[in-house]
Each structure stands twice: as structure tokens, then as C-alpha cells.
Design a protein around this motif. Structure first.
Motif, PDB file in Angstrom:
ATOM      1  N   GLU A 129       0.820  -1.213   0.000  1.00 55.43           N
ATOM      2  CA  GLU A 129       0.000   0.000   0.000  1.00 55.43           C
ATOM      3  C   GLU A 129       0.857   1.267   0.000  1.00 55.43           C
ATOM      4  O   GLU A 129       0.549   2.245  -0.688  1.00 55.43           O
ATOM      5  CB  GLU A 129      -0.912  -0.009   1.229  1.00 55.43           C
ATOM      6  N   VAL A 159      -4.590  -3.660  -1.286  1.00 52.51           N
ATOM      7  CA  VAL A 159      -4.651  -2.967  -2.567  1.00 52.51           C
ATOM      8  C   VAL A 159      -5.463  -3.805  -3.551  1.00 52.51           C
ATOM      9  O   VAL A 159      -5.491  -5.035  -3.450  1.00 52.51           O
ATOM     10  CB  VAL A 159      -3.235  -2.694  -3.140  1.00 52.51           C
ATOM     11  N   ASP A 162      -5.516  -5.454  -9.469  1.00 50.73           N
ATOM     12  CA  ASP A 162      -4.849  -4.837 -10.621  1.00 50.73           C
ATOM     13  C   ASP A 162      -3.668  -3.984 -10.185  1.00 50.73           C
ATOM     14  O   ASP A 162      -2.604  -3.985 -10.819  1.00 50.73           O
ATOM     15  CB  ASP A 162      -5.840  -3.979 -11.418  1.00 50.73           C
ATOM     16  N   ASP A 163      -3.846  -3.219  -9.079  1.00 55.18           N
ATOM     17  CA  ASP A 163      -2.754  -2.399  -8.558  1.00 55.18           C
ATOM     18  C   ASP A 163      -1.607  -3.279  -8.065  1.00 55.18           C
ATOM     19  O   ASP A 163      -0.431  -2.944  -8.232  1.00 55.18           O
ATOM     20  CB  ASP A 163      -3.251  -1.510  -7.412  1.00 55.18           C
ATOM     21  N   ARG A 166       0.389  -4.481 -11.033  1.00 54.38           N
ATOM     22  CA  ARG A 166       1.219  -3.391 -11.564  1.00 54.38           C
ATOM     23  C   ARG A 166       2.431  -3.161 -10.671  1.00 54.38           C
ATOM     24  O   ARG A 166       3.541  -2.942 -11.172  1.00 54.38           O
ATOM     25  CB  ARG A 166       0.397  -2.104 -11.691  1.00 54.38           C
ATOM     26  N   LEU A 167       2.218  -3.239  -9.352  1.00 58.43           N
ATOM     27  CA  LEU A 167       3.324  -3.046  -8.422  1.00 58.43           C
ATOM     28  C   LEU A 167       4.360  -4.160  -8.576  1.00 58.43           C
ATOM     29  O   LEU A 167       5.566  -3.907  -8.583  1.00 58.43           O
ATOM     30  CB  LEU A 167       2.796  -3.012  -6.983  1.00 58.43           C
TER      31      LEU A 167
END
Length: 347
Positions: A129, A159, A162-163, A166-167
Motif C-alpha cells: 500500500e 490494494v 490490478d494495482d 502493476r506493483l
């Protein structure tokens, strides 16, 4: 030569979950005796208090583990004490300060003259996060990722999926081909980090220890609270055995260009090189590789055996690449074939 004790470094920015991960390893370690070293620069070591329940120089836990709170200048002396045979420690885990420079701790372990320890890897813990904002304020965190042998993305439940993906892709772009392991509550299978010791279990009745009770409460609480699926990735283990001798150049090339997701590799290699009759024990953690020549034991078959451990390994591809390391010629190789092995052999 005794098996060296791995020294595992757990680093990460403030609040990423290092102590939570360490507590998990202490409670769910399948009988492994851990020397937990908490490195903090404050006069009052809050992390040590969270781990051991009190602030003290050394705290013995009833499951055989030991927790020590030290300053970085005392680490080498502490390694000597923990690695002594009488300590009966299987693995040493160093929890670095949230403001520590991991490179210095890695150098301290690799550069140690202690023949009973070896580098066990750098685990970099990331707060899923908070990491984007933390990295913006502290660009040096990207450098820490480049040193990591394994990245643990903790608090993955906080989170959106999708996030999170991406991370993980962003971290992989910085850290390179090292495993990026997403989890919650610092939960990571100890088998990914170190081996379970081979000890005979007593058949006599034993009193349930305080640590065992803590472990039961710990699991009960988590399973009761979890309203989401477990976010952690399963790790993969790939084994390879060969009665035929290996080509050292091919094995070194494989280890220098490891499959994506590999964290650890260990084994024994018999090389098809003229006048080289020893076995070569090797350990690889992340980017760090060491070969150690030893004599074969009486009655020990002259064969190669190894195991590779990581996350997301393609078992079929890995096995094929390992089969390609077998020496397929009729004549033994000349001594020049060993040059790559000697590059990773301590002198």
C-alpha cells in the motif's frame, strides 16, 4: 567440513512488516532452531520487544530459538556465538533496522572469516500500500530492491488486484529476475527460505510449550479473521539427479543465467573432468554462488543431485536445462573446463 549455517537478512522500509514476518518464522518453523538477530539503532529496541516480549540482550525461546538485540557493530561477534556447535542453531535471521543500508550487512556476512556461516540471501519486504509513496520520498529504496534475492510484497490484501499486479511488475523491472512474492500478515512458507532440520522426534510425552500455544492462537486468529483468499504464491521445488558426470561449464552457465523466479539452489556435482575426482557441493542464493570441493564419503555413489527452489518456476523447462548440463562426450574434459567453478570457490 560441517554444513555452514545460512545467515538470512530481512530488510525493508519502516512499517513494511519485517517483524511480523520474523514472528511468523519463529512460530511456524517446523522445528528449525532460529537465531533471530534484531538490529536497531535506538536506545530502546521496540522491534526486539515485539519479537521477544521484552527488551534484553539475548532471550531464549522455548522452541529452541534465540532472539538477540544488537547494534550493527556487534553482529560479527554475535555470529560467532550463534554459529558455535553448542548453540545448536540451524539458521540465523537478521532483521535489519528500517533505516539500515542492506549492502553493509551483506558485505559483513559474505566477508566474514567465520567458516561456519554462509550468506543466506537478502529478503526485502515491501508494503504494497505504501511503497509507491515511500519510494518517491526515498529513491534509495530502488537500490535496495536491486540487491534483493527475494522481494516479499506484504499487505497485499490492502490494494486492488490490478494495482498489486502493476506493483509486482514495477518491482520486477527494478529488481530483475528475482522472485516477487505477494503475501499478507508476513506469511511466507519457511521452506522457501531454509531447510527443515533432520531431527528425530521424541516418542516420550512432551509438555505443550508456550511457543506452541502462541502458534495455535496465531493460526486460529488469522483463519478466523481472513475474509479474503490467501494472497501468497506457492513456491516450487525442482529436483535433479544424474549418475552421469556433468560438464562444469554448462552447470556454471545455467547458474549464472538462472530461470526466472529461482531463489535458492543447492546440491552436489560430479564433474567429468580428467584428474578431478572430488565432489563439489554448491549453494546459490539469488545472485550469490559458492562451490566447495570435498571428498566423497566411503560407499557414497559418485553422482550429482541438486534441488532448486523458487516461485513460479517452470519445472519442465528447468529440468530440461539441467539435463543439458550432463557431459555427453566419451572422453573426459580437460582442466580448463573447471575455470568457471574456481571463480566461485573461496580461497
Amino acid at each position: 567440513m560441517a554444513e555452514r549455517i545460512p545467515v538470512l537478512i530481512v530488510a525493508g522500509f519502516l512499517g513494511s512488516g519485517k517483524t511480523t514476518l520474523l514472528n511468523h518464522l519463529l512460530r511456524d518453523n517446523r522445528g528449525t532452531r532460529i537465531g533471530a538477530v534484531v538490529n536497531d539503532f535506538g536506545a530502546v529496541n521496540i522491534d526486539a520487544m515485539l519479537v521477544a516480549g521484552q527488551v534484553d540482550a539475548t532471550v531464549s525461546l522455548s522452541n529452541g530459538c534465540v532472539c538477540c538485540a544488537v547494534d550493527v557493530s556487534e553482529l560479527d561477534e554475535l555470529f560467532t556465538r550463534l554459529a558455535h556447535p553448542k548453540s545448536d542453531i540451524d539458521v540465523i535471521v537478521v532483521e535489519a533496522s528500517g533505516l539500515a543500508e542492506p549492502r553493509n550487512l551483506i558485505r559483513m556476512v559474505i566477508g566474514s572469516d567465520n567458516p561456519r556461516i554462509r550468506y543466506g540471501g537478502l529478503v526485502e519486504v515491501v508494503d504494497a500500500e505504501q511503497f509507491p509513496a515511500s519510494r518517491e520520498r526515498h529513491p534509495e529504496l530502488a537500490t535496495h530492491l536491486k540487491l534483493a534475492d527475494l522481494v516479499v510484497v506484504n499487505k497485499a490484501d490492502r490494494v486492488p488486484e490490478d494495482d498489486l499486479e502493476r506493483l509486482r511488475a514495477e518491482i520486477a523491472g527494478i529488481a530483475g529476475p528475482v522472485p516477487v512474492y505477494a503475501t499478507t500478515f508476513g506469511r511466507i512458507d519457511p521452506g522457501l527460505l531454509f531447510d527443515e532440520p533432520l531431527r528425530e522426534k521424541s516418542s516420550a510425552a512432551e509438555q505443550l510449550s508456550f511457543d506452541a500455544l502462541l502458534a495455535d492462537d496465531h493460526h486460529a486468529d488469522h483463519h478466523a479473521d481472513d475474509g479474503h483468499r490467501h494472497m501468497h504464491d506457492e513456491y516450487t521445488s525442482v529436483s535433479f539427479d544424474s549418475d552421469r558426470e556433468l560438464d562444469p561449464r554448462r552447470l556454471v552457465a545455467f547458474l549464472e543465467d538462472p530461470p526466472a523466479g529461482l531463489f535458492r539452489a543447492k546440491g552436489v556435482a560430479a564433474f567429468g573432468v580428467a584428474e578431478e575426482r572430488r565432489k563439489f557441493v554448491f549453494h546459490m542464493v539469488g545472485r550469490h554462488l559458492v562451490f566447495e570441493p570435498r571428498g566423497w564419503g566411503r560407499g557414497e555413489p559418485r553422482a550429482s543431485a541438486m534441488v532448486l527452489i523458487g516461485t513460479g518456476l517452470d519445472s519442465e523447462t528447468v529440468s530440461k536445462r539441467l539435463r543439458d548440463t550432463v557431459h555427453d562426450g566419451d572422453d573426459p574434459l580437460d582442466s580448463q573446463a573447471m575455470l568457471g567453478v574456481w571463480r566461485y570457490t573461496p580461497h
